[in-house]
Design a protein around this motif. Structure first.
Motif, PDB file in Angstrom:
ATOM      1  N   ARG A  19     -11.260   2.929  -1.991  1.00  0.00           N
ATOM      2  CA  ARG A  19      -9.898   2.933  -2.512  1.00  0.00           C
ATOM      3  C   ARG A  19      -9.427   1.505  -2.788  1.00  0.00           C
ATOM      4  O   ARG A  19      -9.824   0.570  -2.102  1.00  0.00           O
ATOM      5  CB  ARG A  19      -8.951   3.578  -1.503  1.00  0.00           C
ATOM      6  N   THR A  20      -8.498   1.394  -3.761  1.00  0.00           N
ATOM      7  CA  THR A  20      -7.899   0.088  -4.049  1.00  0.00           C
ATOM      8  C   THR A  20      -6.408   0.149  -3.846  1.00  0.00           C
ATOM      9  O   THR A  20      -5.833   1.198  -3.699  1.00  0.00           O
ATOM     10  CB  THR A  20      -8.188  -0.324  -5.495  1.00  0.00           C
ATOM     11  N   ASN A  48      -0.880   4.739  -6.168  1.00  0.00           N
ATOM     12  CA  ASN A  48      -2.183   4.096  -6.267  1.00  0.00           C
ATOM     13  C   ASN A  48      -2.928   4.518  -7.537  1.00  0.00           C
ATOM     14  O   ASN A  48      -3.327   5.687  -7.662  1.00  0.00           O
ATOM     15  CB  ASN A  48      -3.028   4.448  -5.042  1.00  0.00           C
ATOM     16  N   HIS A  94      -5.375  -3.395  -8.142  1.00  0.00           N
ATOM     17  CA  HIS A  94      -4.388  -2.698  -8.964  1.00  0.00           C
ATOM     18  C   HIS A  94      -2.959  -3.085  -8.625  1.00  0.00           C
ATOM     19  O   HIS A  94      -2.329  -3.878  -9.333  1.00  0.00           O
ATOM     20  CB  HIS A  94      -4.576  -1.176  -8.813  1.00  0.00           C
ATOM     21  N   ARG A  95      -2.435  -2.519  -7.532  1.00  0.00           N
ATOM     22  CA  ARG A  95      -1.019  -2.713  -7.201  1.00  0.00           C
ATOM     23  C   ARG A  95      -0.670  -4.163  -6.885  1.00  0.00           C
ATOM     24  O   ARG A  95       0.318  -4.701  -7.396  1.00  0.00           O
ATOM     25  CB  ARG A  95      -0.651  -1.807  -6.010  1.00  0.00           C
ATOM     26  N   CYS A 155      -2.857  -4.973  -1.325  1.00  0.00           N
ATOM     27  CA  CYS A 155      -3.071  -3.531  -1.336  1.00  0.00           C
ATOM     28  C   CYS A 155      -4.441  -3.298  -0.688  1.00  0.00           C
ATOM     29  O   CYS A 155      -4.984  -4.210  -0.071  1.00  0.00           O
ATOM     30  CB  CYS A 155      -2.968  -2.939  -2.734  1.00  0.00           C
ATOM     31  N   THR A 156      -4.998  -2.120  -0.818  1.00  0.00           N
ATOM     32  CA  THR A 156      -6.232  -1.858  -0.086  1.00  0.00           C
ATOM     33  C   THR A 156      -7.398  -2.691  -0.600  1.00  0.00           C
ATOM     34  O   THR A 156      -8.118  -3.332   0.166  1.00  0.00           O
ATOM     35  CB  THR A 156      -6.595  -0.365  -0.149  1.00  0.00           C
ATOM     36  N   VAL A 209       1.928   1.488 -12.393  1.00  0.00           N
ATOM     37  CA  VAL A 209       2.537   0.979 -11.162  1.00  0.00           C
ATOM     38  C   VAL A 209       4.040   0.815 -11.318  1.00  0.00           C
ATOM     39  O   VAL A 209       4.822   1.184 -10.439  1.00  0.00           O
ATOM     40  CB  VAL A 209       1.879  -0.354 -10.750  1.00  0.00           C
ATOM     41  N   HIS A 240      -5.867   4.059  -8.290  1.00  0.00           N
ATOM     42  CA  HIS A 240      -7.266   4.369  -7.987  1.00  0.00           C
ATOM     43  C   HIS A 240      -7.582   5.852  -8.229  1.00  0.00           C
ATOM     44  O   HIS A 240      -8.704   6.197  -8.616  1.00  0.00           O
ATOM     45  CB  HIS A 240      -7.565   4.016  -6.537  1.00  0.00           C
ATOM     46  N   TYR A 241      -6.576   6.700  -8.005  1.00  0.00           N
ATOM     47  CA  TYR A 241      -6.813   8.136  -8.104  1.00  0.00           C
ATOM     48  C   TYR A 241      -6.672   8.674  -9.522  1.00  0.00           C
ATOM     49  O   TYR A 241      -6.813   9.875  -9.740  1.00  0.00           O
ATOM     50  CB  TYR A 241      -5.869   8.872  -7.159  1.00  0.00           C
ATOM     51  N   ARG A 251       0.807  -1.209   0.000  1.00  0.00           N
ATOM     52  CA  ARG A 251       0.000   0.000   0.000  1.00  0.00           C
ATOM     53  C   ARG A 251       0.851   1.274   0.000  1.00  0.00           C
ATOM     54  O   ARG A 251       0.320   2.367  -0.116  1.00  0.00           O
ATOM     55  CB  ARG A 251      -0.958  -0.008   1.202  1.00  0.00           C
ATOM     56  N   LYS A 268      -8.965   3.798 -12.765  1.00  0.00           N
ATOM     57  CA  LYS A 268      -9.756   3.311 -11.632  1.00  0.00           C
ATOM     58  C   LYS A 268     -10.606   2.081 -11.969  1.00  0.00           C
ATOM     59  O   LYS A 268     -10.636   1.115 -11.198  1.00  0.00           O
ATOM     60  CB  LYS A 268     -10.629   4.440 -11.107  1.00  0.00           C
TER      61      LYS A 268
END
Length: 300
Positions: free
Chosen positions: A299-300, A199, A263-264, A258-259, A220, A201-202, A195, A207
């Motif tokens: 969030r991811t 990210n 993604h990550r 990650c969250t 990434v 996500h933003y 994390r 997203k």
């Protein structure tokens, strides 16, 4: 004694003294891909042999624990082994033993009763069992004294004796991406929290995508922190995995979180899978939470 070959059907009879390590042994055979049965009554050996033959080669490696727990039928073991031979099934006897002092200590530590200690004295049961098993011991193909063996060393000996060459040291690895907000996987051996990385996500266009999409991967991986982390973590795994293999571990679950797990963690799990697959490990990549909250606001 020849090693088990792919094209033959072999039956390994795991037997020996109570407390000598048969339970540990059968777990190793299981890890080596053997079809295992614990505490098979000896008089069922011929019927079991028929079922193996009828499987037309679908079951090729079989390990059976037959010991004094089935003493009511134990006298029929030699007849059962002879019948397996007549059915065209090769059999090997894998016999485990240990010193009286070691067996007594193991029974006291486990607080188990020896199956033949009718007087209540463990030593009486051990001596009686040695007498009953003496003929079978003389027929054994493999005799292992576990007095001074750790579980790991017993495992190494079994692997050396019975594993195909390509199976020796062939660690099975599962690389799993996940989202912390859905909980940490229960069966994880190694866990890494990513994390701290940039990210996606933003980024509005990224997203709704996942780490399986090239655009997310590029985002990434363009971070210097990501590339440095990946090199260092891969180097750590290359150091750790052979040591896990040496200690007898056959399956390693590496979780990267990650969250949200989209993604990550997915990107890095895929990259590590590509790198580790070159090291001759049996590898599977799983993305536990990749389909959760598609298009959501968390969030991811």
């Amino acid at each position: 004694m020849e090693k088990i070959k792919d094209h033959t059907i072999e039956v390994v009879i795991i037997t020996g003294l109570s407390g000598a390590g048969k339970s540990q042994a059968i777990r190793v055979f299981e890890d080596l891909g053997f079809f295992c049965v614990d505490n098979l009554p000896p008089n069922l050996l011929p019927k079991f042999g028929e079922l193996i033959v009828q499987s037309t080669g679908k079951i090729k490696k079989i390990a059976l624990v037959i010991d004094i727990r089935g003493r009511e039928f134990f006298s029929s073991l030699n007849e059962g082994l002879d019948e397996l031979q007549r059915q065209g099934l090769g059999s090997e006897i894998f016999f485990l033993e240990a010193s009286d002092e070691t067996l007594i200590r193991r029974f006291k530590e486990s607080r188990r009763r020896h199956p033949l200690s009718e007087s209540g004295r463990i030593l009486d049961g051990i001596q009686r069992e040695r007498t009953i098993l003496s003929d079978l011991r003389g027929r054994a193909n493999w005799i292992i004294d576990t007095t001074d063996l750790s579980v790991q060393n017993l495992r190494r000996q079994i692997v050396d004796m019975f594993a195909q060459e390509e199976e020796k040291g062939n660690m099975k690895i599962t690389l799993m991406s996940f989202g912390f907000k859905y909980g940490v996987p229960r069966d994880v051996d190694l866990l890494m929290d990513v994390r701290f990385l940039p990210n996606p996500h933003y980024i509005p266009e990224l997203k709704p995508l996942t780490g399986n999409d090239e655009a997310v991967q590029n985002y990434v991986m363009k971070s210097q922190a990501t590339r440095l982390f990946l090199r260092k973590f891969y180097s750590l795994l290359r150091f750790l995995i052979p040591h896990y293999v040496k200690e007898g571990k056959s399956h390693l679950v590496i979780a990267i979180g990650c969250t949200g797990g989209k993604h990550r963690s997915v990107t890095l799990a895929n990259r590590l899978a590509q790198s580790l697959s070159k090291q001759n490990y049996s590898l599977t990549a799983k993305h536990r939470d990749i389909e959760k909250d598609r298009g959501g606001e968390e969030r991811t």
